[in-house]
Design a protein around this motif. Structure first.
Motif, PDB file in Angstrom:
ATOM      1  N   ASP A  42     -70.404  36.222  22.380  1.00 40.39           N
ATOM      2  CA  ASP A  42     -69.051  36.598  21.934  1.00 40.39           C
ATOM      3  C   ASP A  42     -68.671  35.612  20.832  1.00 40.39           C
ATOM      4  OD1 ASP A  42     -66.389  37.212  21.666  1.00 40.39           O
ATOM      5  OD2 ASP A  42     -65.784  36.473  23.631  1.00 40.39           O
ATOM      6  N   HIS A  68     -62.670  31.522  27.404  1.00 40.92           N
ATOM      7  CA  HIS A  68     -62.890  32.113  28.720  1.00 40.92           C
ATOM      8  C   HIS A  68     -64.310  31.837  29.182  1.00 40.92           C
ATOM      9  CE1 HIS A  68     -64.980  35.221  26.346  1.00 40.92           C
ATOM     10  NE2 HIS A  68     -63.963  35.100  25.507  1.00 40.92           N
ATOM     11  N   THR A 102     -66.365  30.110  26.042  1.00 35.68           N
ATOM     12  CA  THR A 102     -66.128  30.207  24.605  1.00 35.68           C
ATOM     13  C   THR A 102     -65.029  29.217  24.220  1.00 35.68           C
ATOM     14  OG1 THR A 102     -64.341  31.845  24.698  1.00 35.68           O
ATOM     15  CG2 THR A 102     -66.595  32.699  24.643  1.00 35.68           C
ATOM     16  N   GLU A 108     -62.381  29.350  21.076  1.00 35.94           N
ATOM     17  CA  GLU A 108     -62.018  30.277  20.009  1.00 35.94           C
ATOM     18  C   GLU A 108     -60.579  30.129  19.523  1.00 35.94           C
ATOM     19  OE1 GLU A 108     -61.693  34.424  21.422  1.00 35.94           O
ATOM     20  OE2 GLU A 108     -62.633  33.748  23.262  1.00 35.94           O
ATOM     21  N   GLU A 123     -65.084  31.327  16.769  1.00 39.52           N
ATOM     22  CA  GLU A 123     -65.453  31.354  18.194  1.00 39.52           C
ATOM     23  C   GLU A 123     -66.933  31.049  18.382  1.00 39.52           C
ATOM     24  OE1 GLU A 123     -64.915  35.226  20.026  1.00 39.52           O
ATOM     25  OE2 GLU A 123     -64.979  34.331  22.032  1.00 39.52           O
TER      26      GLU A 123
HETATM   27 MN    MN Z   1     -63.999  35.425  23.431  1.00 40.98          MN
END
Ligand code: MN
Ligand code: GLY
Ligand code: MN
Length: 454
Positions: free
Chosen positions: A266, A348, A392, A394, A433
């Motif tokens: 991600d 997250h 992550t 971000e 991110e």
């Molecule tokens: Mn993310």
């Protein structure tokens, strides 16, 4: 990437995968003992069929099923876990001349399959009911009521699910290898997307360049790719792909990942276009620098909520340095000004789900949640970091008119340089991110490594 046809070089880390499966068996045995169960039955899930149609919706196998079976996209299959027995996999691979059926794994092509006893299902069939008390995990609403009844099982018991969710928070060596590969594939997409943007591509062209370079079809990406030019970069989960190239090209934000055996990356990058103003370039550089400083602070024991608040303090400093907001960093955070520029959380947990499970449940025995602090409702991770967690980081900064306009009319509005807001608005915003795994004394950045080129 769907790996049920094994038509692609599959990531094999046979030893790490064996260790992963052994650890899972121990964890499930402990859970069965604690919840007085004789077996846990997992259903892979099945695709939803559109109403009165013969076409299915995009399908993802159940994440707890994928935790064991690295065949993303497998449907109508079952897994039976019992103490002291090899996991029993009922693998659905129909005789079908309309579609290509999943390939049955062999020890040569898929060494992980040796850890399982495999039963080939040619039709959707129930597993033989294990003796004793059993729990059934899966999307029960998709199963016929008589299936659940025939299994005579407790469906998705909350305390058991919480415990098994917790077992997904810290990643095994095999899982980290999947996440690393997912990051590498996504990075190829990001670099191709940037090139297509610089060549004058429209959002759809950029999306297609991303898919091509990351070797994914659209239904295989872990979440809908966000490809936003100009103002669209301020729509946090922008979901369209415009067909026309805009006349001016201020900016591009791409938030997109890849999937390896169901494990997601991600990643977000923001790029200045030919028509970008210097202040937007400075904003991109500033967010990039503060993201790196936050990453440098990662270690076991660090409170992610505190780090999220530090992100807001850093963002406030940046807004002050750029002359966008004149108040002190503390005052900006306290008065909710930074929350209007960045309404999402710092990040997250990451894994088989992009927003992976148990981010707000640090106490899995009691099930108590740790809620995000007041004024930060979207923070998905409120735990202290532990070695092995995949997360992550971000930070973002956006010109979102519906959030900034209300400030104009109250006391806070006097501290904001509205001419700079108007100048920045056609650029939308910035998000940077990366994906990381917490190590014994810091964090391993899966995204910013020489192999990814990001
Ligand atoms: Mn993310
Ligand atoms: N791609 C959604 C997120 O960054 O959380
Ligand atoms: Mn993202």
């Amino acid at each position: 990437m769907s790996d049920i046809y094994l038509n692609d070089p599959v990531l094999t880390h046979a030893d790490a995968q064996r260790t992963h499966l052994t650890a899972l068996q121990h964890r499930y045995e402990l859970a069965m003992q604690q919840h007085a169960l004789d077996a846990i039955v997992l259903h892979s899930g099945k695709p939803k069929r559109h109403f009165a149609d013969d076409q299915d919706a995009t399908f993802k196998s159940h994440a707890h099923f994928l935790h064991w079976v690295p065949m993303a996209g497998l449907s109508d299959s079952w897994l039976v876990i019992r103490p002291g027995e090899r996991p029993l996999l009922y693998l659905y691979a129909p005789d079908d001349f309309w579609h290509l059926s999943p390939t049955l794994p062999t020890p040569e092509a898929a060494p992980w399959s040796e850890a399982f006893e495999i039963v080939h299902l040619r039709k959707p069939t129930l597993p033989t009911r294990p003796n004793g008390r059993i729990a059934l995990l899966g999307e029960i609403a998709l199963l016929q009521p008589d299936v659940v009844e025939a299994l005579n099982a407790e469906a998705n018991p909350a305390a058991l699910l919480r415990q098994l969710d917790e077992g997904r928070v810290c990643k095994s060596e095999f899982e980290v290898a999947c996440l690393e590969e997912a990051s590498l594939r996504a990075a190829r997409g990001h670099l191709a997307a940037r090139r297509r943007f610089m060549d004058g591509g429209a959002e759809l062209d950029i999306q297609l360049a991303y898919l091509g370079a990351s070797r994914q079809r659209e239904s295989d990406v872990p979440y809908g790719n966000i490809v936003g030019l100009n103002e669209h970069a301020a729509v946090l989960h922008y979901q369209h792909y415009a067909l026309q190239t805009p006349v001016t090209r201020h900016s591009l934000l791409v938030d997109a990942g890849a999937s390896v055996h169901g494990y997601a990356s991600d990643i977000t990058r923001s790029w200045a276009g030919d028509d970008a103003l210097p202040i937007y370039r400075a904003l991109v550089e500033g967010v990039d620098a503060l993201q790196k400083r936050l990453i440098a602070a990662l270690a076991p024991g660090v409170d992610y909520v505190a780090l999220h608040l530090e992100m807001h303090r850093e963002l406030a400093e940046l807004l002050r340095t750029l002359g966008i907001v004149s108040l002190s960093a503390e005052a900006q955070v306290e008065q909710g000004i930074t929350a209007a520029f960045c309404p999402h959380g710092l990040g997250h947990l990451l894994g088989l789900q992009v927003h992976d499970v148990a981010g707000r449940i640090p106490d899995f025995i009691s099930g108590d949640m740790r809620h995000p602090p007041a004024g930060h409702p979207m923070l998905r991770l409120t735990r202290k970091l532990q070695e092995g967690m995949a997360i992550t980081i971000e930070p973002g900064c956006y010109i979102i008119p519906m959030l900034l306009e209300p400030l104009r009319n109250d006391a806070r509005g006097k501290a904001i340089d509205w001419s700079l807001i108007e100048a920045l608005a056609p650029h939308g915003g910035v998000r940077i991110e990366d994906n990381l795994v917490i190590t014994a004394d810091g964090a391993h950045n899966l995204t910013r490594v020489p192999e990814t080129g990001l």
